[in-house]
Motif scaffolding. Sequence first.
Motif, PDB file in Angstrom:
ATOM      1  N   SER A  49       0.836  -1.210   0.000  1.00  0.00           N
ATOM      2  CA  SER A  49       0.000   0.000   0.000  1.00  0.00           C
ATOM      3  C   SER A  49       0.868   1.256   0.000  1.00  0.00           C
ATOM      4  O   SER A  49       0.538   2.246  -0.658  1.00  0.00           O
ATOM      5  CB  SER A  49      -0.979  -0.013   1.178  1.00  0.00           C
ATOM      6  N   GLN A  50       2.004   1.212   0.693  1.00  0.00           N
ATOM      7  CA  GLN A  50       2.898   2.380   0.669  1.00  0.00           C
ATOM      8  C   GLN A  50       3.489   2.585  -0.730  1.00  0.00           C
ATOM      9  O   GLN A  50       3.607   3.712  -1.203  1.00  0.00           O
ATOM     10  CB  GLN A  50       4.021   2.217   1.700  1.00  0.00           C
ATOM     11  N   GLY A  51       3.839   1.496  -1.388  1.00  0.00           N
ATOM     12  CA  GLY A  51       4.369   1.600  -2.761  1.00  0.00           C
ATOM     13  C   GLY A  51       3.343   2.223  -3.695  1.00  0.00           C
ATOM     14  O   GLY A  51       3.666   3.103  -4.501  1.00  0.00           O
ATOM     15  N   ALA A  52       2.089   1.772  -3.572  1.00  0.00           N
ATOM     16  CA  ALA A  52       1.014   2.302  -4.424  1.00  0.00           C
ATOM     17  C   ALA A  52       0.786   3.786  -4.124  1.00  0.00           C
ATOM     18  O   ALA A  52       0.658   4.618  -5.040  1.00  0.00           O
ATOM     19  CB  ALA A  52      -0.272   1.508  -4.195  1.00  0.00           C
ATOM     20  N   GLU A  58       4.067  10.740  -6.329  1.00  0.00           N
ATOM     21  CA  GLU A  58       5.036  11.188  -7.342  1.00  0.00           C
ATOM     22  C   GLU A  58       4.370  11.610  -8.650  1.00  0.00           C
ATOM     23  O   GLU A  58       4.870  12.482  -9.348  1.00  0.00           O
ATOM     24  CB  GLU A  58       6.033  10.058  -7.651  1.00  0.00           C
ATOM     25  N   HIS A  59       3.264  10.922  -9.012  1.00  0.00           N
ATOM     26  CA  HIS A  59       2.701  11.101 -10.356  1.00  0.00           C
ATOM     27  C   HIS A  59       1.353  11.813 -10.385  1.00  0.00           C
ATOM     28  O   HIS A  59       0.760  11.967 -11.455  1.00  0.00           O
ATOM     29  CB  HIS A  59       2.583   9.747 -11.063  1.00  0.00           C
ATOM     30  N   ASP A 291      12.825   8.529  -2.308  1.00  0.00           N
ATOM     31  CA  ASP A 291      11.451   9.005  -2.030  1.00  0.00           C
ATOM     32  C   ASP A 291      10.778   8.127  -0.986  1.00  0.00           C
ATOM     33  O   ASP A 291      10.066   8.621  -0.113  1.00  0.00           O
ATOM     34  CB  ASP A 291      10.596   8.997  -3.313  1.00  0.00           C
ATOM     35  N   PHE A 292      10.996   6.825  -1.098  1.00  0.00           N
ATOM     36  CA  PHE A 292      10.364   5.898  -0.142  1.00  0.00           C
ATOM     37  C   PHE A 292      10.903   6.159   1.265  1.00  0.00           C
ATOM     38  O   PHE A 292      10.138   6.273   2.230  1.00  0.00           O
ATOM     39  CB  PHE A 292      10.603   4.448  -0.567  1.00  0.00           C
ATOM     40  N   ARG A 298      11.996   4.041   6.132  1.00  0.00           N
ATOM     41  CA  ARG A 298      12.680   2.747   6.091  1.00  0.00           C
ATOM     42  C   ARG A 298      12.943   2.369   4.639  1.00  0.00           C
ATOM     43  O   ARG A 298      12.421   2.985   3.713  1.00  0.00           O
ATOM     44  CB  ARG A 298      11.890   1.657   6.816  1.00  0.00           C
ATOM     45  N   ARG A 299      13.758   1.337   4.464  1.00  0.00           N
ATOM     46  CA  ARG A 299      14.161   0.928   3.127  1.00  0.00           C
ATOM     47  C   ARG A 299      13.003   0.197   2.435  1.00  0.00           C
ATOM     48  O   ARG A 299      12.323  -0.604   3.073  1.00  0.00           O
ATOM     49  CB  ARG A 299      15.345  -0.035   3.271  1.00  0.00           C
ATOM     50  N   PRO A 300      12.757   0.464   1.149  1.00  0.00           N
ATOM     51  CA  PRO A 300      11.687  -0.290   0.481  1.00  0.00           C
ATOM     52  C   PRO A 300      12.124  -1.720   0.169  1.00  0.00           C
ATOM     53  O   PRO A 300      13.264  -1.953  -0.227  1.00  0.00           O
ATOM     54  CB  PRO A 300      11.467   0.482  -0.823  1.00  0.00           C
TER      55      PRO A 300
END
Length: 390
Positions: A49-52, A58-59, A291-292, A298-300
């Motif tokens: 969910s954080q990635g999404a 960003e976009h 960005d993450f 924390r690291r993605p």
Amino acid sequence: MMQNLRLAVGCVTLAALASASPAAAQDTVKVGVVLPMSGTFASTGRQVSQGAELYMKEHGDVAGGKKIQLIVKDDTGRPDMTKRIAQQLVVSDKVDILAGFGLTPLALAGAPIATEAKKLMVVMAAGTTIVTEKSPYIVRSFFTLPQASIPMGEWAAKNGIKTADVLVSNYGPGLDAARAFTEKFTQLGGKVPSQLRVPMENPDFAPFLQKVVDDHPDAVFVFVPAGIGASLMKQAAARGLQKAGIKLIGTGDVPDDDILADMGDASVGFITAYWYSAAHKSPENEKFVADFEKNYHRRPGYMAVTGYDGMHLIYAALDKTKGNTDGDALIAAAKGLSWESPRGPMKIDPETREPIQNIYIRKVEKVKGELYNVEFATFPMVKAPHHDEK
Ligand code: PHB
């Protein structure tokens, strides 16, 4: 009202109900994201969910001329809940697209809903080959276990490993990984003394690791899903596997970047075949990692990347259909899409609706005091073996 709705679900098709959405809602595309946000597999839900969400930060929140709205729901990792939630998302929330799905059994539970409602279903985190075969509306932003396990088998056989035990979680992706690795490795002359299957949830690895120590093979090939890897690593170190000279190899699910930093020096030297490393050297990945880390401190890990790429896939498909959310139009648009992901180049195979992507061979090393999966060889643009291609 709820009663009526339930009755209605019983006799009217989901497609009919879902298409009865009010005109005002048509400027918004709703994406229903079903994930384990709590329980053993909560790290999958958090990362995907954080990635999404990061992709949208960003976009922007417009694609194909429409505003994108994410509705994230917690299925706690239980397939009966996945099914009920997916149904509610379609019928009550009137979502246009289904996404997420954090384990193979959860994706399998969601597939009939996508088929019946004719909705695009983006599988972000289930890796058994059969998943995409369960609905013509499924496309996957993740990988399949054979896609990584076959290169691992080939690399191992060609790099001095003559014997390897196989230790995997006893469900879809584990069995898929074991079969694919074993076939390739033995075809190239390798021997597999023991096939070990551990329970999927809360496994006690000790008796299985003891068997590996007793067999004393050159290596042990491992797969367990995200959320379980840390306990495997701890127990492997306690059993003295590495000290006994038994190499750890596998898919990259165990040394997940999300938890690798805490795994300790016992993970140094662990060799895996996989599609994402936070240490991947490209401008796209450097920006993604920065960005993450800025947003989530924390690291993605790979689950974050598949959530990010899954959103890209949705945006690109909607751009192609000019905002048309019809399931048939969206799946047609998804076929053949290609882009530069933080993982490297990727393309959606128009035949199988699976990602075609680089599989990297990596080794856990300390870089400036921190543990990373350092890529040192590449199998370029590997297809997910499917159907009659097997
Ligand atoms: C799966 O259940 O298909 C699955 C889950 C987590 C992984 C890989 C596969 O890391």
